[in-house]
Design a protein around this motif. Sequence first.
Motif, PDB file in Angstrom:
ATOM      1  N   TYR A 117       0.842  -1.189   0.000  1.00  0.00           N
ATOM      2  CA  TYR A 117       0.000   0.000   0.000  1.00  0.00           C
ATOM      3  C   TYR A 117       0.879   1.241   0.000  1.00  0.00           C
ATOM      4  CZ  TYR A 117      -4.078  -2.864   0.927  1.00  0.00           C
ATOM      5  OH  TYR A 117      -5.087  -3.788   0.820  1.00  0.00           O
ATOM      6  N   SER A 118       0.541   2.203  -0.839  1.00  0.00           N
ATOM      7  CA  SER A 118       1.267   3.468  -0.857  1.00  0.00           C
ATOM      8  C   SER A 118       0.684   4.373   0.228  1.00  0.00           C
ATOM      9  CB  SER A 118       1.155   4.130  -2.230  1.00  0.00           C
ATOM     10  OG  SER A 118      -0.202   4.402  -2.527  1.00  0.00           O
ATOM     11  N   ASP A 119       1.330   5.486   0.464  1.00  0.00           N
ATOM     12  CA  ASP A 119       0.877   6.422   1.490  1.00  0.00           C
ATOM     13  C   ASP A 119      -0.526   6.954   1.213  1.00  0.00           C
ATOM     14  OD1 ASP A 119       3.213   6.117   2.927  1.00  0.00           O
ATOM     15  OD2 ASP A 119       4.185   7.850   1.989  1.00  0.00           O
ATOM     16  N   ASP A 120      -0.922   6.992  -0.054  1.00  0.00           N
ATOM     17  CA  ASP A 120      -2.262   7.486  -0.387  1.00  0.00           C
ATOM     18  C   ASP A 120      -3.310   6.371  -0.395  1.00  0.00           C
ATOM     19  OD1 ASP A 120      -1.591   6.143  -2.696  1.00  0.00           O
ATOM     20  OD2 ASP A 120      -1.788   7.872  -4.018  1.00  0.00           O
ATOM     21  N   GLY A 121      -2.931   5.162   0.080  1.00  0.00           N
ATOM     22  CA  GLY A 121      -3.878   4.067   0.232  1.00  0.00           C
ATOM     23  C   GLY A 121      -4.050   3.184  -0.986  1.00  0.00           C
ATOM     24  N   LYS A 122      -3.361   3.484  -2.067  1.00  0.00           N
ATOM     25  CA  LYS A 122      -3.467   2.649  -3.260  1.00  0.00           C
ATOM     26  C   LYS A 122      -2.614   1.400  -3.069  1.00  0.00           C
ATOM     27  CE  LYS A 122      -4.374   6.459  -6.377  1.00  0.00           C
ATOM     28  NZ  LYS A 122      -3.891   7.259  -7.503  1.00  0.00           N
ATOM     29  N   LYS A 123      -3.110   0.301  -3.600  1.00  0.00           N
ATOM     30  CA  LYS A 123      -2.348  -0.941  -3.479  1.00  0.00           C
ATOM     31  C   LYS A 123      -1.891  -1.405  -4.842  1.00  0.00           C
ATOM     32  CE  LYS A 123      -6.205  -4.140  -3.720  1.00  0.00           C
ATOM     33  NZ  LYS A 123      -6.997  -5.143  -3.063  1.00  0.00           N
ATOM     34  N   LYS A 124      -0.769  -2.126  -4.828  1.00  0.00           N
ATOM     35  CA  LYS A 124      -0.301  -2.715  -6.076  1.00  0.00           C
ATOM     36  C   LYS A 124       0.295  -4.087  -5.750  1.00  0.00           C
ATOM     37  CE  LYS A 124       4.418  -1.042  -6.349  1.00  0.00           C
ATOM     38  NZ  LYS A 124       5.452  -0.537  -7.202  1.00  0.00           N
ATOM     39  N   PRO A 125       0.112  -5.040  -6.644  1.00  0.00           N
ATOM     40  CA  PRO A 125       0.713  -6.362  -6.435  1.00  0.00           C
ATOM     41  C   PRO A 125       2.232  -6.260  -6.505  1.00  0.00           C
ATOM     42  CG  PRO A 125      -0.859  -6.384  -8.265  1.00  0.00           C
ATOM     43  CD  PRO A 125      -0.680  -4.968  -7.849  1.00  0.00           C
ATOM     44  N   VAL A 126       2.923  -6.996  -5.657  1.00  0.00           N
ATOM     45  CA  VAL A 126       4.385  -6.992  -5.656  1.00  0.00           C
ATOM     46  C   VAL A 126       4.913  -8.414  -5.512  1.00  0.00           C
ATOM     47  CG1 VAL A 126       4.653  -4.651  -4.756  1.00  0.00           C
ATOM     48  CG2 VAL A 126       4.510  -6.555  -3.163  1.00  0.00           C
ATOM     49  N   LYS A 127       6.104  -8.627  -5.989  1.00  0.00           N
ATOM     50  CA  LYS A 127       6.811  -9.904  -5.852  1.00  0.00           C
ATOM     51  C   LYS A 127       8.011  -9.671  -4.944  1.00  0.00           C
ATOM     52  CE  LYS A 127       4.632 -12.621  -8.875  1.00  0.00           C
ATOM     53  NZ  LYS A 127       4.294 -14.004  -8.740  1.00  0.00           N
ATOM     54  N   GLU A 128       7.747  -9.127  -3.753  1.00  0.00           N
ATOM     55  CA  GLU A 128       8.786  -8.840  -2.778  1.00  0.00           C
ATOM     56  C   GLU A 128       8.302  -9.322  -1.414  1.00  0.00           C
ATOM     57  OE1 GLU A 128      10.024  -4.712  -2.900  1.00  0.00           O
ATOM     58  OE2 GLU A 128       9.421  -4.616  -4.998  1.00  0.00           O
ATOM     59  N   VAL A 129       9.241  -9.773  -0.579  1.00  0.00           N
ATOM     60  CA  VAL A 129       8.881 -10.261   0.748  1.00  0.00           C
ATOM     61  C   VAL A 129      10.066 -10.074   1.695  1.00  0.00           C
ATOM     62  CG1 VAL A 129       9.543 -12.656   0.260  1.00  0.00           C
ATOM     63  CG2 VAL A 129       7.774 -12.195   1.945  1.00  0.00           C
ATOM     64  N   HIS A 130       9.755  -9.769   2.957  1.00  0.00           N
ATOM     65  CA  HIS A 130      10.797  -9.666   3.988  1.00  0.00           C
ATOM     66  C   HIS A 130      11.220 -11.054   4.446  1.00  0.00           C
ATOM     67  CE1 HIS A 130      10.273  -5.361   5.599  1.00  0.00           C
ATOM     68  NE2 HIS A 130      11.527  -5.516   5.253  1.00  0.00           N
ATOM     69  N   VAL A 131      12.504 -11.233   4.666  1.00  0.00           N
ATOM     70  CA  VAL A 131      13.034 -12.456   5.275  1.00  0.00           C
ATOM     71  C   VAL A 131      14.065 -12.045   6.327  1.00  0.00           C
ATOM     72  CG1 VAL A 131      12.630 -13.916   3.249  1.00  0.00           C
ATOM     73  CG2 VAL A 131      14.822 -12.754   3.493  1.00  0.00           C
TER      74      VAL A 131
END
Length: 143
Positions: A74-88
Amino acid sequence: MAVSRIDGSIDEETFWKMQRSKILDHAIVGYCTIGFRSGLFAKKLKEEGFKDVYNGEGVVLWTHDPLAEPLVRYSDDGKKKPVKEVHVYGKDWDLAKDEYKTEKFSSVASVTSGMFGTVRSIVSRMWKHTPSKTDEKNKGSEN
C-alpha cells in the motif's frame, strides 16, 4: 513500511483497536515471516477468549502457493499494487519462491514493530487444503 502483505490483512495494532464483540466470532489467521511470531499471536488470542484462531504460518510459504493471491504493498495514499517482494530474516531464511525479491530485515526492532501478528479475519485458500496432482496420484496407492 512493510515490503508486502497479504491483501486484506491488518497489523496487530489495528486488530486490537477493533471492537471485540465484532471480531470475537470471526476466524482469525495470523501470519508473519516464517510462522513463529504468528504462533505466539495465535496463542495470545486463544488466551484472550478467541475461539476460531489459526496460525497461518509464514508469508514465505505463501509465495510458493500457486492458488494464493498476490502479495500487495500500500502506498501512502492508500493505493495498493501487487508486488513480488517479501521480507526475510537473512540468508538462512531466504526461502521464498525464486520469482520473489527478498529483502532482509535490517534490525530486530523492525521485525517486532513492523510485521508482528498481521492478521486476516477470513481464511484464505492457503489454509484450505486443495488436492494437488501428487495427492491424487498418491490417493490410489494408499489402498
